[in-house]
Write an enzyme that holds these catalytic residues in place. Structure first.
Site, PDB file in Angstrom:
ATOM      1  N   LYS A  76     -28.948 -95.792 -12.062  1.00  0.00           N
ATOM      2  CA  LYS A  76     -29.018 -97.052 -11.308  1.00  0.00           C
ATOM      3  C   LYS A  76     -30.226 -97.739 -11.223  1.00  0.00           C
ATOM      4  O   LYS A  76     -30.966 -97.853 -11.528  1.00  0.00           O
ATOM      5  CB  LYS A  76     -29.051 -95.268  -9.805  1.00  0.00           C
ATOM      6  CG  LYS A  76     -29.527 -96.192  -8.962  1.00  0.00           C
ATOM      7  CD  LYS A  76     -29.622 -95.551  -7.774  1.00  0.00           C
ATOM      8  CE  LYS A  76     -29.788 -95.871  -5.756  1.00  0.00           C
ATOM      9  NZ  LYS A  76     -30.286 -95.051  -4.635  1.00  0.00           N
ATOM     10  N   LYS A 106     -23.923 -96.760 -11.436  1.00  0.00           N
ATOM     11  CA  LYS A 106     -24.505 -97.773 -10.255  1.00  0.00           C
ATOM     12  C   LYS A 106     -24.737 -98.281 -10.499  1.00  0.00           C
ATOM     13  O   LYS A 106     -26.228 -98.756 -10.544  1.00  0.00           O
ATOM     14  CB  LYS A 106     -24.534 -96.803  -8.933  1.00  0.00           C
ATOM     15  CG  LYS A 106     -25.216 -97.411  -7.949  1.00  0.00           C
ATOM     16  CD  LYS A 106     -25.593 -96.407  -7.155  1.00  0.00           C
ATOM     17  CE  LYS A 106     -26.277 -96.890  -5.416  1.00  0.00           C
ATOM     18  NZ  LYS A 106     -27.063 -95.685  -4.504  1.00  0.00           N
TER      19      LYS A 106
END
Ligand code: PBG
Ligand code: ZN
Length: 320
Positions: A193, A246
């Site tokens: 992320k 992500k």
């Protein structure tokens, strides 16, 4: 070589084109994010995310029944609690907003219920962990994540998705689930992320903007691809069932590599800023709405097995 090979043969008409289509969007692989707000009475559109709402718990019940009815298969829940404090203690309240929402979805729908696990919605600092001397204390945060995981599992969640980017978070959560006999709870790890500029609208939606500093001491530098693979390696060793990249569209290279290197399902999260860019362009008439199909197709073509994205509800409604 030309003239023997003519690529346009594959593109002659709709029927021929459809025969050679390589990538399909399977609606079972789409995951709809849902925001439930303990302070809300009805539902309120999120200013920067046209078509996406924060729901009160009552409105949420109607909404999830509706999602189930139109054929949405998976939801991921984000809660906005009434009370915030320095350690995010409302995150493991058994009657907390996410815990109640899990039970409502479980009791009223057939959908797979995923819960995001973090602290930024619950801490008064807006950080994803507990602050000590202006720094997020990793290991103290893990203890709270462990409690949060158990309370989600107690409520009947199918999948837990830790998003705080603390070191060892998957291991800590797996251990506390195992210690409590929750051996079948799936962990979808937000493995790589990035500290992205695309989360702004979400932070409005979830009321989770950091009150000082930023998240770069725990989320990844977007320059780093090899480090992203190492994050995935570690999460797999720690017991993740699903790894995630992500955001999605600026990180298709990593989705592709994750699929190539690892034999476990790869998820991606097309985040709020990606939704906002595309949705607003469509609403203003700058782009044709097929751009949504193109964007979603691109993440599956890159190798994603699952895609969390805010288009899910509309996409499924429009593709019966
Ligand atoms: C919380 C969390 C965030 C997102 C998912 N879980 C925000 C953040 O890290 O600041 C982003 C989702 C989106 O932008 O749609 N840790
Ligand atoms: Zn967080």
């Amino acid at each position: 070589m030309f003239p023997v090979e003519r690529m346009r043969r594959y593109r002659l008409n709709e029927d021929i084109r459809s025969m050679f289509k390589e990538t399909y969007i399977n609606k079972d692989k789409l995951i709809m994010p849902v925001f439930i707000d303990e302070n809300e009475r009805g539902k309120k559109e999120i200013k920067s995310m046209p078509g996406i709402y924060r729901y009160s718990i009552e409105e949420y019940e109607n909404y999830v029944k509706y999602l189930d009815e139109i054929g949405v298969k998976n939801i991921i829940l984000f809660g906005i609690p009434k009370n915030k404090d320095s350690t995010g203690s409302s995150s493991y309240d058994k009657n907390g907003i996410v815990q109640r929402s899990i039970r409502i979805a479980r009791d009223n729908t057939k959908m797979n219920v995923i819960a995001d696990l973090c602290l930024c919605e619950y801490t008064d600092t807006g950080h994803c962990g507990v602050i000590e001397n202006n720094y997020v204390n990793n290991d103290k945060t893990l203890e709270i994540y462990g409690k949060e995981a158990i309370s989600y599992a107690d409520s009947g969640v199918d999948i837990i998705a830790p998003s705080g980017m603390m070191d060892g978070q998957v291991k800590a959560i797996r251990k506390s689930l195992d210690d409590n006999n929750y051996i079948n709870t799936i962990i979808m790890a937000y493995s790589s992320k990035f500290a992205s500029n695309l989360y702004g609208p979400f932070r409005d939606a979830a009321d989770s903007t950091p009150q000082f500093g930023d998240r770069r001491s725990y989320q990844m530098d977007y320059s780093n691809g090899r480090e992203a693979l190492r994050e995935m390696d570690l999460d797999i060793e720690e017991g993740a069932d699903i790894i995630m990249v992500k955001p999605a569209l600026f990180y298709l290279d990593l989705i592709h590599e994750a699929k190539k290197y690892y034999n476990l399902p790869v998820a991606t999260y097309m985040v709020s800023g990606e939704y906002t860019m595309i949705k607003n362009s469509v609403l203003s008439g700058l782009l044709n709405e097929n751009v949504i199909d193109e964007a979603l197709t691109s993440v599956f073509r890159a190798g994603a097995d699952l895609a969390i994205n805010y288009f899910t509800e509309d996409y499924i409604k429009n593709h019966k």
